[in-house]
Design a protein around this motif. Structure first.
Motif, PDB file in Angstrom:
ATOM      1  N   LEU A   1       2.742   7.452 -37.530  1.00  0.00           N
ATOM      2  CA  LEU A   1       2.748   7.649 -36.085  1.00  0.00           C
ATOM      3  C   LEU A   1       2.809   6.284 -35.413  1.00  0.00           C
ATOM      4  N   THR A   2       3.661   6.179 -34.423  1.00  0.00           N
ATOM      5  CA  THR A   2       3.851   4.936 -33.689  1.00  0.00           C
ATOM      6  C   THR A   2       3.781   5.242 -32.202  1.00  0.00           C
ATOM      7  N   GLU A   3       3.118   4.374 -31.438  1.00  0.00           N
ATOM      8  CA  GLU A   3       3.069   4.522 -29.990  1.00  0.00           C
ATOM      9  C   GLU A   3       3.970   3.483 -29.346  1.00  0.00           C
ATOM     10  N   ILE A   4       4.814   3.948 -28.461  1.00  0.00           N
ATOM     11  CA  ILE A   4       5.696   3.079 -27.694  1.00  0.00           C
ATOM     12  C   ILE A   4       5.247   3.197 -26.243  1.00  0.00           C
ATOM     13  N   SER A   5       4.829   2.074 -25.657  1.00  0.00           N
ATOM     14  CA  SER A   5       4.210   2.118 -24.332  1.00  0.00           C
ATOM     15  C   SER A   5       4.900   1.198 -23.338  1.00  0.00           C
ATOM     16  N   LEU A   6       4.894   1.632 -22.104  1.00  0.00           N
ATOM     17  CA  LEU A   6       5.224   0.792 -20.959  1.00  0.00           C
ATOM     18  C   LEU A   6       3.987   0.800 -20.078  1.00  0.00           C
ATOM     19  N   ASN A   7       3.479  -0.380 -19.761  1.00  0.00           N
ATOM     20  CA  ASN A   7       2.215  -0.468 -19.027  1.00  0.00           C
ATOM     21  C   ASN A   7       2.402  -1.169 -17.689  1.00  0.00           C
ATOM     22  N   ASN A   8       1.798  -0.573 -16.683  1.00  0.00           N
ATOM     23  CA  ASN A   8       1.731  -1.147 -15.347  1.00  0.00           C
ATOM     24  C   ASN A   8       3.113  -1.363 -14.719  1.00  0.00           C
ATOM     25  N   LEU A   9       3.955  -0.354 -14.803  1.00  0.00           N
ATOM     26  CA  LEU A   9       5.194  -0.363 -14.023  1.00  0.00           C
ATOM     27  C   LEU A   9       4.780  -0.189 -12.562  1.00  0.00           C
ATOM     28  N   VAL A  10       5.222  -1.061 -11.686  1.00  0.00           N
ATOM     29  CA  VAL A  10       4.761  -1.049 -10.296  1.00  0.00           C
ATOM     30  C   VAL A  10       5.902  -0.609  -9.386  1.00  0.00           C
ATOM     31  N   TYR A  11       5.564   0.300  -8.461  1.00  0.00           N
ATOM     32  CA  TYR A  11       6.545   0.873  -7.548  1.00  0.00           C
ATOM     33  C   TYR A  11       5.992   0.921  -6.133  1.00  0.00           C
ATOM     34  N   LYS A  12       6.896   0.857  -5.175  1.00  0.00           N
ATOM     35  CA  LYS A  12       6.613   1.299  -3.803  1.00  0.00           C
ATOM     36  C   LYS A  12       7.233   2.685  -3.740  1.00  0.00           C
TER      37      LYS A  12
ATOM     38  N   GLU B   1       1.567   9.972   6.851  1.00  0.00           N
ATOM     39  CA  GLU B   1       1.594   8.501   6.785  1.00  0.00           C
ATOM     40  C   GLU B   1       2.067   8.012   5.415  1.00  0.00           C
ATOM     41  N   GLU B   2       1.642   8.688   4.360  1.00  0.00           N
ATOM     42  CA  GLU B   2       2.064   8.312   3.009  1.00  0.00           C
ATOM     43  C   GLU B   2       3.563   8.539   2.829  1.00  0.00           C
ATOM     44  N   GLN B   3       4.045   9.617   3.402  1.00  0.00           N
ATOM     45  CA  GLN B   3       5.455   9.962   3.264  1.00  0.00           C
ATOM     46  C   GLN B   3       6.350   9.040   4.087  1.00  0.00           C
ATOM     47  N   ILE B   4       5.798   8.451   5.154  1.00  0.00           N
ATOM     48  CA  ILE B   4       6.569   7.540   6.008  1.00  0.00           C
ATOM     49  C   ILE B   4       6.421   6.089   5.548  1.00  0.00           C
ATOM     50  N   ASN B   5       5.176   5.650   5.347  1.00  0.00           N
ATOM     51  CA  ASN B   5       4.902   4.244   5.029  1.00  0.00           C
ATOM     52  C   ASN B   5       4.964   3.927   3.541  1.00  0.00           C
ATOM     53  N   GLY B   6       4.737   4.926   2.710  1.00  0.00           N
ATOM     54  CA  GLY B   6       4.691   4.695   1.270  1.00  0.00           C
ATOM     55  C   GLY B   6       3.405   4.014   0.846  1.00  0.00           C
ATOM     56  N   ASN B   7       3.336   3.717  -0.419  1.00  0.00           N
ATOM     57  CA  ASN B   7       2.151   3.091  -0.993  1.00  0.00           C
ATOM     58  C   ASN B   7       2.583   2.407  -2.293  1.00  0.00           C
ATOM     59  N   THR B   8       1.685   1.603  -2.826  1.00  0.00           N
ATOM     60  CA  THR B   8       1.927   0.978  -4.122  1.00  0.00           C
ATOM     61  C   THR B   8       1.363   1.881  -5.211  1.00  0.00           C
ATOM     62  N   PHE B   9       2.155   2.078  -6.249  1.00  0.00           N
ATOM     63  CA  PHE B   9       1.760   2.895  -7.398  1.00  0.00           C
ATOM     64  C   PHE B   9       1.974   2.084  -8.670  1.00  0.00           C
ATOM     65  N   SER B  10       1.148   2.344  -9.662  1.00  0.00           N
ATOM     66  CA  SER B  10       1.385   1.770 -10.986  1.00  0.00           C
ATOM     67  C   SER B  10       1.371   2.899 -12.004  1.00  0.00           C
ATOM     68  N   LEU B  11       2.220   2.743 -13.004  1.00  0.00           N
ATOM     69  CA  LEU B  11       2.486   3.819 -13.956  1.00  0.00           C
ATOM     70  C   LEU B  11       2.401   3.284 -15.377  1.00  0.00           C
ATOM     71  N   ASP B  12       1.733   4.033 -16.243  1.00  0.00           N
ATOM     72  CA  ASP B  12       1.690   3.747 -17.674  1.00  0.00           C
ATOM     73  C   ASP B  12       2.269   4.956 -18.405  1.00  0.00           C
ATOM     74  N   VAL B  13       3.054   4.683 -19.428  1.00  0.00           N
ATOM     75  CA  VAL B  13       3.624   5.751 -20.253  1.00  0.00           C
ATOM     76  C   VAL B  13       3.439   5.360 -21.714  1.00  0.00           C
TER      77      VAL B  13
END
Length: 124
Positions: free
Chosen positions: A2-13, A21-33
């Motif tokens: 078993l092997t884990e392939i990861s992407l960590n802290n992908l950052v998005y607006k 307000e969230e739908q208009i202004n957006g926010n910062t998100f970070s994603l791990d997979v």
């Protein structure tokens, strides 16, 4: 093995959230997979037999660009697409999405939603 392939802290607006307000202004998100896959000696040197993290990043980008009210929907959609893209390679996928400075009445670094999916979870 078993092997884990990861992407960590992908950052998005991005524009996920239930509030206007969230739908208009957006926010910062970070994603791990993290994608768990079976590899053996015959597959560790052949990318076509494994999980290409560039493809995984492209899938993440695709769903982060779609404004979605619930983070739970975003992480499910990302996980499902990864499993369907790598049906014979991916054993499971864990997707974690963090919303920085969520709109709550408290000081909070981020809110977080995580999901772990296998093929059994998406095929009924």
């Amino acid at each position: 093995m078993l092997t884990e392939i990861s992407l960590n802290n992908l950052v998005y607006k991005a524009f996920h959230g239930i509030y206007k307000e969230e739908q208009i202004n957006g926010n910062t998100f970070s994603l791990d997979v993290c994608v768990t896959t079976h590899l053996d000696k015959s597959t560790i040197s052949d990318l076509s037999k494994g999980v290409d993290y560039e493809v995984v990043a492209t899938i993440c980008n695709e769903f982060m660009e779609i404004a979605t009210p619930l983070l739970e929907t975003v992480v499910f959609n990302i996980g499902e697409k990864i499993l369907l893209t790598f049906p014979s390679q991916a054993v499971k996928v864990k997707v974690t999405l963090r919303k920085h400075n969520p709109p709550i009445n408290a000081t909070c670094d981020n809110s977080q939603v995580s999901i772990v999916l296998t093929m059994d979870d998406i095929i009924e």
